[in-house]
Scaffold this active site. Structure first.
Site, PDB file in Angstrom:
ATOM      1  N   ASP A  51      53.983  75.918 -18.595  1.00 12.54           N
ATOM      2  CA  ASP A  51      53.755  76.658 -19.840  1.00 12.54           C
ATOM      3  C   ASP A  51      54.327  78.059 -19.670  1.00 12.54           C
ATOM      4  OD1 ASP A  51      52.448  74.411 -20.632  1.00 12.54           O
ATOM      5  OD2 ASP A  51      50.476  75.352 -20.859  1.00 12.54           O
TER       6      ASP A  51
ATOM      7  N   ASP B 115      48.104  68.401 -31.742  1.00 12.59           N
ATOM      8  CA  ASP B 115      47.068  69.188 -31.084  1.00 12.59           C
ATOM      9  C   ASP B 115      45.822  69.130 -31.955  1.00 12.59           C
ATOM     10  OD1 ASP B 115      49.083  69.865 -29.277  1.00 12.59           O
ATOM     11  OD2 ASP B 115      49.623  71.662 -30.413  1.00 12.59           O
TER      12      ASP B 115
END
Length: 239
Positions: free
Chosen positions: A8, A129
């Site tokens: 990330d 998500d």
């Protein structure tokens, strides 16, 4: 089941967030390309990259870090975060990404997902998500009334390569993945589903694999913390 080590990216560094909160970022490596090489050396067959700044900005921000990763590794990588138009998709694929992940636009502009999947078959995934079964967008900052299963099913005929399903409440929290919700989604659609969020130990990966319906799993913090040994995990998943 494929294990995807996660990198990330925030401000050019490899970080992990807790529940998607940008102000709760822990820096694990200030050289993301070196981290990618370490994952490759450990035997990883894929990489999962996220442009966290890009997810909020709505356009690529950590492009330099991604470029450096792509230049140094020879395993395929998928990238999500800030990819919201066809030109950006095409640019990333030309740079060597194997798969782009469309999240926010899957809700706000589903026609773009369909157009991209037609133009680049096998190279477009949808990132879903979710918080409490409902889809969140724009770096998880905005919640919608869209149900996860409804969104996934809407792309059944689009030629999407995969769905990356992230349970936000599990992500970065080291509390275990939402196996039931992920498996239920995988059974509800024919598109391969990749689990993301909460993988904290080897047994989590084995449990996901043993559902028999989950195509892959993403792990980040557990690999950085040493809770999961990547080489050992890869070997165990191949048994």
């Amino acid at each position: 089941m494929i294990l995807y080590p996660a990198i990330d990216l925030k401000d050019g560094q490899a970080v992990r967030l807790v529940h998607g909160e940008m102000d709760q970022a822990t820096v694990f490596n200030d050289n993301p390309a070196a981290q990618a090489l370490a994952f490759q050396a450990a035997g990883a067959k894929w990489l999962h990259l996220v442009d966290l700044n890009g997810a909020f900005a709505g356009a690529p921000v950590n492009g330099g870090a991604v470029d450096e990763i792509l230049a140094q590794v020879n395993i395929p990588a998928q990238l999500g975060g800030g990819i919201r138009d066809l030109a950006t998709i095409e640019a990333w694929l030309k740079k060597g990404l194997q798969r782009v992940i469309l999240g926010t636009v899957a809700v706000e502009n589903p026609d773009l997902v369909r157009e991209a999947a037609r133009a680049f078959p096998g190279h477009v995934a949808v990132g879903i998500d979710a918080r409490n079964g409902r889809v969140a967008t724009r770096g998880w900052a905005e919640e919608t009334d869209v149900l996860v299963t409804d969104l996934a099913r809407s792309f059944e005929d689009a030629g999407v390569a995969a769905i990356i399903y992230t349970d936000i409440l599990r992500d970065g929290a080291m509390k275990g993945p939402n196996v039931q919700a992920t498996a239920d989604l995988a059974r509800a659609v024919s598109i391969p589903v990749i689990a993301s969020g909460g993988v904290s130990q080897l047994s989590d990966l084995i449990t996901l694999r043993d559902t028999g319906v989950i195509a892959g799993a993403i792990s980040g913090r557990a690999l950085y913390d040493g809770a999961i040994d990547l080489t050992a995990a890869l070997a165990a998943l191949e048994e």
